[in-house]
Design a protein around this motif. Sequence first.
Motif, short mmCIF file in Angstrom:
data_model
loop_
_atom_site.label_atom_id
_atom_site.label_comp_id
_atom_site.label_asym_id
_atom_site.label_seq_id
_atom_site.Cartn_x
_atom_site.Cartn_y
_atom_site.Cartn_z
N ILE A 192 -3.35 3.98 -2.39
CA ILE A 192 -4.42 4.17 -1.40
C ILE A 192 -5.32 5.31 -1.87
CG2 ILE A 192 -4.88 4.89 0.99
CD1 ILE A 192 -2.26 3.50 1.75
N ARG A 236 -0.18 -0.93 -4.40
CA ARG A 236 -1.60 -0.60 -4.43
C ARG A 236 -1.74 0.83 -3.94
NH1 ARG A 236 -5.25 -0.56 -0.52
NH2 ARG A 236 -4.00 -1.75 0.97
N PRO A 283 0.84 -1.20 0.00
CA PRO A 283 0.00 0.00 0.00
C PRO A 283 0.88 1.26 0.00
CG PRO A 283 -0.52 -1.45 1.85
CD PRO A 283 0.76 -1.93 1.27
#
Lengths: 450, 124
Positions: free
Chosen positions: A84, A82, A47
Amino acid sequence: MIKVLSRAWGRLGAALFAVALGVAGFSGAARAELRIDITRGNVDPIPIAIPAFGGGDEQSSRVGADLAGVLQADLERSGLFRGIDPRAFIQSFASMQVQPRFPDWQAINAQGLVQGRAEVQADGRLRVEFRLWDVFSTQQLKAQAYVTEPGNWRRIAHIIADAVYERLTGESGYFDTRIVYIAENGPATKRIKRLAIMDQDGANHRFLTDGADLVLTPRFSPSLQEITYMSYYNGVPRVYLYNIDSGKRERLGDFPGMTFAPRFSPDGNRVIMSMARGGSSDIYTMDLRTLERRRLTNTPAIDTSPSYSPDSQRIAFNSDRGGNQQLYVMNADGSGVRRISHGAGLYATPVWSPRGDYIAFTKIAQGRFFIGVMKPDGTGERLLSDGYLVEGPTWAPNGRVLMYFRQTPSDSRGRGGDSYLYSIDLTGYNERRVVTPVQASDPAWSPLIP
Amino acid sequence: MNAPVPGTPEHFIANAKDRVFFAFDRSDLDESAVKTLMGQTAWLKTYPNTKVTVEGHADERGTREYNLALGERRANAVKQFLKAQGIADARVKVISYGKERPAVIGSNEYAWAQNRRAVTVVAK
């Protein structure tokens, strides 16, 4: 210290300056540094928070937001990150002088944070600065600033993506690159094919030829200024050179038979290719400075799809000299030919990784096509992808991602037969479609833009 | 309907079979191909001022570059046969289209068999 990062290149002609910023640690945290092992495959994406690169005025803010978006999309496509959702962000940055409040970023479980700022300066040039933070160890991992023409903002995003990728994986990135490929449309019996070029993320797409002539198998020169490809111009199939800046096309040499399957040598001084004549195809090189032609194989067999090792010492190719299509490696002068593929099936299109550690190939077995890799000695074969027709792998410059094309079967009414580009990690994970405006085949990945 | 003018490409199509077919990854001429090429030979001997291009093709079940070579090999097999029958080298050109120009669309055995071909085209 300021260094020039790029020289004139295509339409992004402006010089680009990078300034290395001091890398400061902000605590003596004992926590292990954020690091991604990309050799494992199927890792959970890290993340990462990438707030818009704010700027002092409206134009700067717009560029900063777009830039953060391109950066995030690059990192997400790698499958390692990924992004956020910005709506979860607690802290917003008014300037680069503001330190991250790490608990705010830890609270939303961001592991990485890219803090950045874009500013169109009084002189009209764009200054972009970023800092990469390890949120849990609260360390600054990387910081850099760039000054360039505002039109280069997408390249800055890709360069930052490469910097983040490299800092966190230990491997060089592949985002500041381009793809040349064959754009396709029309029915299979009268397919129209055009040379096309785009950034690795599909932006700045451009058709280089108009479709009047059938064109196939483009490949970049290491300088990125030229493409070698095959064209049926005037109904005579031959290898050509295309200069990206000038748009000039030039037939390569005066060969008595069809020339095809061209590829540059790693130093860009030669093109290696096949010539077909009298039912036999052999491998030749042509020196682009002296125009000297050299024949490397001389058999009644089909010898084609030659590819140099990155040190130029060896050449991988495919041949049916043993009865069917298999992969072979020979020395650069044509001596020492050795078969390296031994599995069940046919093997084709060997392409040496820019790192030298693997040869990617197309395999045909049991009515299906596969994209695979093996070590240059033929051991360690691994199949990464398969389908009705997958073909023609090309390596990202870091040798850790491959691109190829996938064609679906067609029925007798012409439905199906669609062809698109896909990329996949060397681990066999993260297969994804590469978006193109029309159907596509024969991709070739550029080196990193110098 | 007018009959084609003798010696024209249309006349060739009407009076000789213009194509031969091959097995997968093969370029040898079977009995039926030989019969077709004997018919082409007879026509070419009747009209000695004509020239032809033999177009070699492959099905979609091979890789692009290899299929270019295979198409050339198939076209050359036809050229060599015609030459052996006494048709002058200079009258017969070859070109390969690999898998780029299928005659029949479809991913099935029938289409593949129709596409593994060498087509003799009389120059206009």
